[in-house]
Write a protein that holds these residues in place. Sequence first.
Motif, PDB file in Angstrom:
ATOM      1  N   VAL A 148      -5.683   8.294  -4.567  1.00  0.00           N
ATOM      2  CA  VAL A 148      -4.746   8.465  -3.478  1.00  0.00           C
ATOM      3  C   VAL A 148      -3.696   7.365  -3.565  1.00  0.00           C
ATOM      4  O   VAL A 148      -3.965   6.273  -4.063  1.00  0.00           O
ATOM      5  N   ASP A 149      -2.486   7.689  -3.118  1.00  0.00           N
ATOM      6  CA  ASP A 149      -1.416   6.685  -3.069  1.00  0.00           C
ATOM      7  C   ASP A 149      -1.586   5.874  -1.796  1.00  0.00           C
ATOM      8  O   ASP A 149      -1.365   6.386  -0.697  1.00  0.00           O
ATOM      9  N   ALA A 254       4.504  -2.904   5.732  1.00  0.00           N
ATOM     10  CA  ALA A 254       4.041  -1.894   4.786  1.00  0.00           C
ATOM     11  C   ALA A 254       4.028  -2.437   3.364  1.00  0.00           C
ATOM     12  O   ALA A 254       3.073  -2.224   2.601  1.00  0.00           O
ATOM     13  N   ASN A 255       5.081  -3.160   3.005  1.00  0.00           N
ATOM     14  CA  ASN A 255       5.127  -3.734   1.655  1.00  0.00           C
ATOM     15  C   ASN A 255       4.090  -4.829   1.469  1.00  0.00           C
ATOM     16  O   ASN A 255       3.509  -4.970   0.390  1.00  0.00           O
ATOM     17  N   MET A 256       3.839  -5.610   2.512  1.00  0.00           N
ATOM     18  CA  MET A 256       2.806  -6.645   2.413  1.00  0.00           C
ATOM     19  C   MET A 256       1.414  -6.037   2.260  1.00  0.00           C
ATOM     20  O   MET A 256       0.568  -6.571   1.532  1.00  0.00           O
ATOM     21  N   ILE A 257       1.136  -4.943   2.934  1.00  0.00           N
ATOM     22  CA  ILE A 257      -0.178  -4.305   2.820  1.00  0.00           C
ATOM     23  C   ILE A 257      -0.418  -3.836   1.388  1.00  0.00           C
ATOM     24  O   ILE A 257      -1.460  -4.128   0.779  1.00  0.00           O
ATOM     25  N   GLU A 393       1.874   0.529 -15.052  1.00  0.00           N
ATOM     26  CA  GLU A 393       2.342   1.843 -14.596  1.00  0.00           C
ATOM     27  C   GLU A 393       2.755   1.827 -13.124  1.00  0.00           C
ATOM     28  O   GLU A 393       3.254   2.826 -12.604  1.00  0.00           O
ATOM     29  N   ILE A 394       2.564   0.702 -12.450  1.00  0.00           N
ATOM     30  CA  ILE A 394       2.912   0.595 -11.028  1.00  0.00           C
ATOM     31  C   ILE A 394       4.423   0.429 -10.894  1.00  0.00           C
ATOM     32  O   ILE A 394       5.007  -0.473 -11.510  1.00  0.00           O
ATOM     33  N   PRO A 395       5.107   1.258 -10.099  1.00  0.00           N
ATOM     34  CA  PRO A 395       6.556   1.105  -9.913  1.00  0.00           C
ATOM     35  C   PRO A 395       6.885   0.059  -8.834  1.00  0.00           C
ATOM     36  O   PRO A 395       6.690   0.294  -7.642  1.00  0.00           O
ATOM     37  N   PHE A 396       7.365  -1.089  -9.267  1.00  0.00           N
ATOM     38  CA  PHE A 396       7.705  -2.173  -8.344  1.00  0.00           C
ATOM     39  C   PHE A 396       9.136  -2.003  -7.819  1.00  0.00           C
ATOM     40  O   PHE A 396       9.984  -1.421  -8.480  1.00  0.00           O
ATOM     41  N   LYS A 397       9.380  -2.554  -6.646  1.00  0.00           N
ATOM     42  CA  LYS A 397      10.689  -2.439  -5.999  1.00  0.00           C
ATOM     43  C   LYS A 397      11.621  -3.559  -6.449  1.00  0.00           C
ATOM     44  O   LYS A 397      12.067  -4.387  -5.651  1.00  0.00           O
ATOM     45  N   GLY A 404       8.063  -4.956  -3.127  1.00  0.00           N
ATOM     46  CA  GLY A 404       6.794  -4.255  -2.935  1.00  0.00           C
ATOM     47  C   GLY A 404       6.597  -3.266  -4.057  1.00  0.00           C
ATOM     48  O   GLY A 404       7.078  -3.466  -5.178  1.00  0.00           O
ATOM     49  N   VAL A 405       5.871  -2.187  -3.780  1.00  0.00           N
ATOM     50  CA  VAL A 405       5.647  -1.125  -4.760  1.00  0.00           C
ATOM     51  C   VAL A 405       6.012   0.209  -4.114  1.00  0.00           C
ATOM     52  O   VAL A 405       5.808   0.408  -2.915  1.00  0.00           O
ATOM     53  N   TYR A 406       6.547   1.106  -4.912  1.00  0.00           N
ATOM     54  CA  TYR A 406       6.864   2.441  -4.412  1.00  0.00           C
ATOM     55  C   TYR A 406       5.603   3.291  -4.266  1.00  0.00           C
ATOM     56  O   TYR A 406       5.509   4.134  -3.372  1.00  0.00           O
ATOM     57  N   GLU A 407       4.660   3.092  -5.158  1.00  0.00           N
ATOM     58  CA  GLU A 407       3.393   3.813  -5.131  1.00  0.00           C
ATOM     59  C   GLU A 407       2.278   2.865  -5.546  1.00  0.00           C
ATOM     60  O   GLU A 407       2.507   1.932  -6.318  1.00  0.00           O
ATOM     61  N   LEU A 408       1.078   3.108  -5.040  1.00  0.00           N
ATOM     62  CA  LEU A 408      -0.085   2.325  -5.450  1.00  0.00           C
ATOM     63  C   LEU A 408      -1.289   3.277  -5.529  1.00  0.00           C
ATOM     64  O   LEU A 408      -2.066   3.413  -4.573  1.00  0.00           O
TER      65      LEU A 408
END
Length: 412
Positions: A148-149, A254-257, A393-397, A404-408
């Motif tokens: 899950v993202d 949200a980005n910190m989480i 593979e993690i897309p960072f902002k 943060g990350v766009y997806e995790l």
Amino acid sequence: MSTLSAPGTVVPQNEAPDYPMTRAAGCPFDPPPALHTLQSQAPISRVRLWDGSTPWLVTRYEDMRALLADPRISSESSHPHYPHTSPAMKERRRQSRTFINMDDPEHARLRRMVTAAFSIKRVEALRPAIQKIVDGLIDAMLAGPKPVDLVQAFALPVPSLVICELLGVPYVDHDFFQAHSQVLIKRTTSTEQARVATQQLLDYLDRLIGDRLAHPAGDLLSTLAARVGAGELTRSQAADMGMLLLIAGHETTANMIALGTLALVQHPDQLARLRESDDPKVIASAVEELLRYLSIVHSGRRRVALADVEIGGVSVHAGEGIVLANDIGNRDPAAFPDPDRLDVDRNARHHMAFGFGIHQCLGQPLARVELQVVYRTLYRRIPTLRLAVDLDEIPFKHDGNVYGVYELPITW
């Protein structure tokens, strides 16, 4: 004038490097190496921004705190030499001026109108409701498919639900305001895209303010509407403040989480320390350390000098822009021993993730409680939580003003 630190070598204006700078490959949690170099060799130096301007970059912790407490250093974004972070942010601030980009006394007058809602006492009273939100979202993740993202399933909904409840914004509209917020915090957003997104958010908040004028409720928008009714705010000022609180109230947390979870997964010893502790002090300490270590506002605090100021042996003249790079300030070895190590038991409460001085983040008590509830609950309820993809593979902002990350993608 006072010298704030030992003089360093100044990078000449015609050699100013571009800012923001690029992170090292494979080091997504660390500030760019060039900032480390500047901090040790040229702590007050020129950098070049997107518009060709060359403000001063401040990289040492002690200098930043001194400047952020100095009334000669202005937050006024309408100043002709204010160092805007992007064309989009310049346009947003032209359309929507809020107290975070004003100086006293107007800053203090407007900020006081919403301070009570974010007091420690008021926010602590929200802890059970925040816990219920967190548990409900974890229940839904555990009952659903995996991987899950974490961003869409958990990190974005937690602060969005909380700020919607606090403000009185219908959560059913979250796709609308989250999408427009994303547009406004990207450095790659055009001026026209920013204008449209800002206006649509302002129109939305204005409609809600109008509804509260007719039908007051027990939320923060009703408080703002009451100020409009009393003649203390214009309706457009109330919409400006509502938009500020809505965007800041969900984007940063949200980005910190998500980014905090990723950092902990990459540091399993620190994750285990957090997961296995029942001590609220350990949880609170971990939150402060993650705020310091990650410093997601990674485009610096922006200011402009109203008078001549001497910083670290360098003379900054009235009218010159200043960028205070809080991400590297929070990695200053003079303030935090072994600063590049994540240590959840560190006493990091003096970090500058929320800024410093009169403009420090209004919502920091709320962010702290949200993060404490999340970091205490998520890893205990999903003890085998792990990445579902490789780190690369993690897309960072990298293109955002908030990191943060766009997806995790996660699994367990």
